[in-house]
Design a protein around this motif. Structure first.
Motif, PDB file in Angstrom:
ATOM      1  N   HIS A  60       0.731  -0.935   0.046  1.00  0.00           N
ATOM      2  CA  HIS A  60       0.309  -0.080   0.189  1.00  0.00           C
ATOM      3  C   HIS A  60       1.135   1.268  -0.299  1.00  0.00           C
ATOM      4  CE1 HIS A  60      -3.689   1.694   1.470  1.00  0.00           C
ATOM      5  NE2 HIS A  60      -3.166   3.027   0.966  1.00  0.00           N
ATOM      6  N   HIS A  62       0.823   5.367  -2.074  1.00  0.00           N
ATOM      7  CA  HIS A  62       0.935   5.990  -3.049  1.00  0.00           C
ATOM      8  C   HIS A  62       1.597   5.792  -4.432  1.00  0.00           C
ATOM      9  CE1 HIS A  62      -3.475   5.881  -1.587  1.00  0.00           C
ATOM     10  NE2 HIS A  62      -3.260   5.898   0.157  1.00  0.00           N
ATOM     11  N   PRO A 119      -3.059   1.862  -4.542  1.00  0.00           N
ATOM     12  CA  PRO A 119      -3.960   1.438  -3.519  1.00  0.00           C
ATOM     13  C   PRO A 119      -5.189   2.091  -4.113  1.00  0.00           C
ATOM     14  CG  PRO A 119      -2.743   2.608  -1.920  1.00  0.00           C
ATOM     15  CD  PRO A 119      -1.857   2.804  -3.451  1.00  0.00           C
ATOM     16  N   HIS A 265      -4.298   1.237   6.468  1.00  0.00           N
ATOM     17  CA  HIS A 265      -3.749   1.841   7.564  1.00  0.00           C
ATOM     18  C   HIS A 265      -4.654   1.976   8.691  1.00  0.00           C
ATOM     19  CE1 HIS A 265      -7.522   4.893   5.347  1.00  0.00           C
ATOM     20  NE2 HIS A 265      -5.926   4.216   3.950  1.00  0.00           N
ATOM     21  N   ASP A 380       1.340   3.835   4.993  1.00  0.00           N
ATOM     22  CA  ASP A 380       0.544   4.675   3.536  1.00  0.00           C
ATOM     23  C   ASP A 380       1.435   6.092   3.204  1.00  0.00           C
ATOM     24  OD1 ASP A 380      -1.505   5.064   2.476  1.00  0.00           O
ATOM     25  OD2 ASP A 380      -2.264   6.136   4.591  1.00  0.00           O
ATOM     26  N   ASN A 383       0.829   9.434   3.459  1.00  0.00           N
ATOM     27  CA  ASN A 383      -0.254  10.243   4.402  1.00  0.00           C
ATOM     28  C   ASN A 383       0.524   9.593   5.794  1.00  0.00           C
ATOM     29  OD1 ASN A 383      -2.432  10.662   2.610  1.00  0.00           O
ATOM     30  ND2 ASN A 383      -2.337   8.863   1.660  1.00  0.00           N
TER      31      ASN A 383
HETATM   32 ZN   LIG Z   1      -3.927   4.986   1.616  1.00  0.00          ZN
END
Ligand SMILES: [Zn+2]
Length: 556
Positions: A60, A62, A119, A265, A380, A383
Motif C-alpha cells: 500500500h 501511493h 492502492p 492504514h 500509507d 500519508n
Molecule cells: Zn492509502
C-alpha cells in the motif's frame, strides 16, 4: 546465464526453517536447484556472512495517479529541499513525500523493494495511472481499483441488484481498468460528501441512494471472494481520523461477515475517546479483533515525525483535515461519477499530543497483532510519512531499547496514555521478512515472490550485517531483480522496467448492456473507450503479468 550467491545466510520466510547458510543458484531470472552436473556458475557473488532475503513488497503506497500529481504540485518546497541529496540520482523531482516516478523506483529498489502496489486507482483515471506507473522503473507494480462510491454500483444496490450482477460489474471493472485488486474508501461517504454530508456511519443510509456503508462493504467483500481475486477487499474504513472511530472499525470487521478483508492504514482507524483530551489509543481493541478474526489482515499506516503530504480518495476526511494543513494550502476535487480526492500538506510533530499518540498507536498495533502474516509494514506513503522511513520502522520493531529512547522524546501526556512502554516484544528477522515479503506475496497472489525456493523469481536483497539495523536495511549490499544486478551499496547499476501485475476475473457479458446505457447517459467518456485494451497497454510499454484467480471462491 547461471549465477550463484555464495556463502550467504539465506532467510526464506515462506519456509518454517530459520536462516540457513547455503548457496543460491539463479538461471533465466529464477531461482533453481544447485546443478547436479557440477556446472560452474557464469557469475559468482561472494555474500559470505550476509543476509539473503527475497525482494520486499509494498502492499500500500501511493505512487501514481491524479492525487499524487496534485500532491507534487503542492510540494515544491519538499522537492527543493531534498533534490540536492538525491543520491546518485540522475533526475530532479527528489521530494520525500511525492518524489518523481523515476526517483520512486530508484529509492524503492535501493532499499531492496522489488514490487509496489498503488492502492487508490479511480476507475476513470486508470489510463493515466497505468501510464504513470509504467514510468516507475525497476519495481513491479499493480493497482487497486476504487469502488464503493461509484454511481453505478450505488444505484444498482439501491435498486436491489443481486450479488451475481455486482460480481459481474466488479469483474468487468477490474478488467476494464487492468486492476490487481479492489479497494473501497469510506464506503458511501465520498458520494455522501457530494450531498453535503460530513460523515456517514456504518449503518446510516447515504443521503442520495439510501444505501448503507455496511451493505457496500459486505457486497464488495463477497464479490471479491466469489470472483476468486487473490487479494481480499482492501478497506479504508469510514470515519478516518475521528476520535472514537474504533467502533466503526470493529463494526466493519463485523460487516464483512467472515469474508476476507484487509483493513488498510489501521492506525488511523483505532482511536478511542478516553482521557481529558478525548483522544486515546484503541490499538489493543483492534489487535484483539484481528487476532481473533483470521479473515482479517491489516497494514498499519505508521506515522513518522516530519513534513509530508496527505493524499486520499476520502474527501470527507480530507475536508476535515484541511484545518491542519501545513503549509496552509489544500485541494479537494471530484472525479467523474467515481470518487474524489483531497490533498493536504501536513507535518507530524513529536511534541504534539495527537501526533505523538498516533505514532505510538501504530507501534502498539505492530506489537499487539500476533501473526506477522496478517500485519504489513506501511506508512500509507506518503500519508503517515514517506516510504523512505521503512528502515527506521524496522529498527523500532526489532530494538525495544531504541524504541524506549524514542518514546522518551515524545509529548509526555501521549507517552503516558500509550501502552508502548509495557510492550517489550522484539520482532525477529524472520518476522520482519514475513511481514515485508512472504505475507504480502501471499495476500496478493504472487506465488513466485516472497520466497527463495526453486521456481521463485530471483528478486533478491542481500544485507551486510551492521550494528545499526536502520543503516543495514536502508542500504542493501546487493539487489537483484529477476536475477539481474540492479543496485550495489545504494548505487544503481541498471534500470530495467518492472511488470504490471493484474487479475482478470471472468464475468457474464450481460452486465455490459446496462453499463453501456449508464455510460451513454452519464459519463463523459464513451463505453467503448473506457476499458484499457491489452494491446493499448502493450503499445504504451507495459509488460503485463496476469495472476490467476482462485478456483471460484464460492460462498462461505
Ligand atoms: Zn492509502
Amino acid at each position: 546465464m547461471l549465477t550463484r550467491l555464495t556463502g550467504g545466510t539465506v532467510l526464506d520466510p515462506s519456509e518454517a526453517a530459520g536462516e540457513t547458510s547455503r548457496d543460491l543458484w539463479i538461471e533465466e531470472g529464477r531461482i533453481v536447484a544447485p546443478p547436479e552436473d557440477g556446472r560452474r556458475p557464469d557469475r559468482d557473488y561472494d555474500v559470505t556472512g550476509q543476509l539473503v532475503l527475497p525482494g520486499a513488497i509494498d502492499i500500500h503506497s501511493h505512487i501514481a495517479g491524479g492525487k499524487v500529481n496534485l500532491g507534487r504540485l503542492l510540494a515544491a518546497a519538499d522537492h527543493r529541499r531534498n533534490g540536492e541529496r538525491a543520491e546518485a540520482l540522475l533526475r530532479g523531482g527528489g521530494g520525500l513525500a511525492t518524489p518523481s516516478t523515476f526517483i520512486t523506483g530508484y529509492r524503492y529498489a535501493a532499499m531492496g523493494y522489488t514490487a509496489v502496489f498503488e492502492p487508490a486507482m479511480v476507475p476513470s483515471n486508470a489510463r493515466a495511472a497505468h501510464l504513470e506507473m509504467a514510468d516507475v522503473p525497476i519495481v513491479d507494480k499493480g493497482a487497486y481499483v476504487m469502488l464503493g462510491n461509484d454511481e453505478f454500483l450505488l444505484r444498482r444496490l439501491a435498486e436491489g441488484a443481486g450479488q451475481s450482477e455486482i460480481n459481474d460489474y466488479v469483474a468487468w471493472m477490474m478488467q476494464a481498468t487492468a486492476a490487481h485488486a479492489v479497494k473501497v474508501v469510506n464506503a458511501g461517504g465520498i458520494s455522501a460528501f457530494k450531498f453535503n454530508a460530513r460523515g456517514l456511519g456504518l449503518d446510516e443510509k447515504g443521503p442520495h441512494h439510501g444505501v448503507t456503508p455496511r451493505i457496500i462493504i459486505r457486497t464488495l467483500a463477497r464479490a471479491v471472494h466469489e470472483l476468486g481475486v487473490p487479494h481480499p477487499l482492501h478497506v479504508h474504513c469510514n470515519d478516518l481520523g475521528i476520535p472514537g472511530n474504533i467502533t466503526t472499525t470493529l463494526a466493519t470487521i463485523d460487516a464483512a461477515e467472515g469474508y476476507p478483508i484487509h483493513l488498510t492504514h489501521a492506525q488511523f482507524h483505532c482511536y478511542g475517546t478516553e482521557g481529558r483530551r478525548r483522544f486515546s489509543s484503541a490499538a489493543a481493541l483492534l489487535a484483539e479483533a484481528v487476532n481473533r478474526n483470521t479473515n482479517v489482515s491489516i497494514d498499519v499506516g505508521q506515522v513518522v515525525f516530519g513534513p509530508t503530504m496527505t493524499l486520499s480518495g476520502d474527501t470527507q476526511a480530507q475536508f476535515r483535515t484541511r484545518r491542519h494543513a501545513h503549509p496552509d494550502t489544500w485541494i479537494s476535487m471530484d472525479i467523474e461519477c467515481d470518487g474524489g480526492c483531497g490533498i493536504v500538506p501536513f507535518r507530524y510533530r513529536d511534541r504534539n499530543f495527537v501526533n505523538a499518540l498516533q505514532w505510538a498507536i501504530g507501534l502498539e498495533l505492530f506489537l499487539l497483532v500476533e501473526d506477522p502474516w496478517r500485519v504489513f509494514l506501511t506508512t500509507d506513503h506518503p500519508n503517515g510519512g514517506p516510504f523512505a522511513s521503512y528502515p527506521q520502522l524496522v529498527k523500532l520493531l526489532m530494538e525495544p531499547a531504541w524504541r524506549a529512547e524514542c518514546l522518551a522524546q515524545i509529548h509526555s501526556a501521549a507517552r503516558k496514555a500509550s501502552l508502548l512502554s509495557s510492550l517489550d516484544r522484539r520482532y525477529t528477522l524472520r518476522e520482519i521478512a514475513i511481514m515485508t515479503r512472504a505475507a504480502p506475496a501471499r495476500s496478493l497472489g504472487l506465488a513466485d515472490r516472497g520466497r527463495l525456493t526453486p521456481g521463485a523469481l530471483a528478486d533478491i536483497a542481500v544485507y551486510a550485517p551492521e550494528p545499526d539495523l536502520e543503516a543495514m536495511f536502508r542500504e542493501p549490499a546487493l539487489v537483484l531483480k529477476g536475477g539481474a544486478e540492479i543496485c550495489r551499496r545504494g548505487r544503481l547499476v541498471a534500470v530495467p522496467m518492472g511488470a504490471t501485475q493484474l487479475v482478470r476475473p471472468g464475468y457474464d457479458r450481460q452486465v455490459e448492456k446496462r453499463l453501456r446505457r449508464f455510460f451513454d447517459d452519464h459519463m463523459t467518456i464513451g463505453f467503448a473507450q473506457f476499458p484499457l485494451g491489452q494491446q493499448e497497454l502493450a503499445e504504451a510499454g507495459l509488460r503485463l503479468e496476469e495472476r490467476e484467480c482462485a478456483e471460484a471462491g464460492g460462498r462461505l
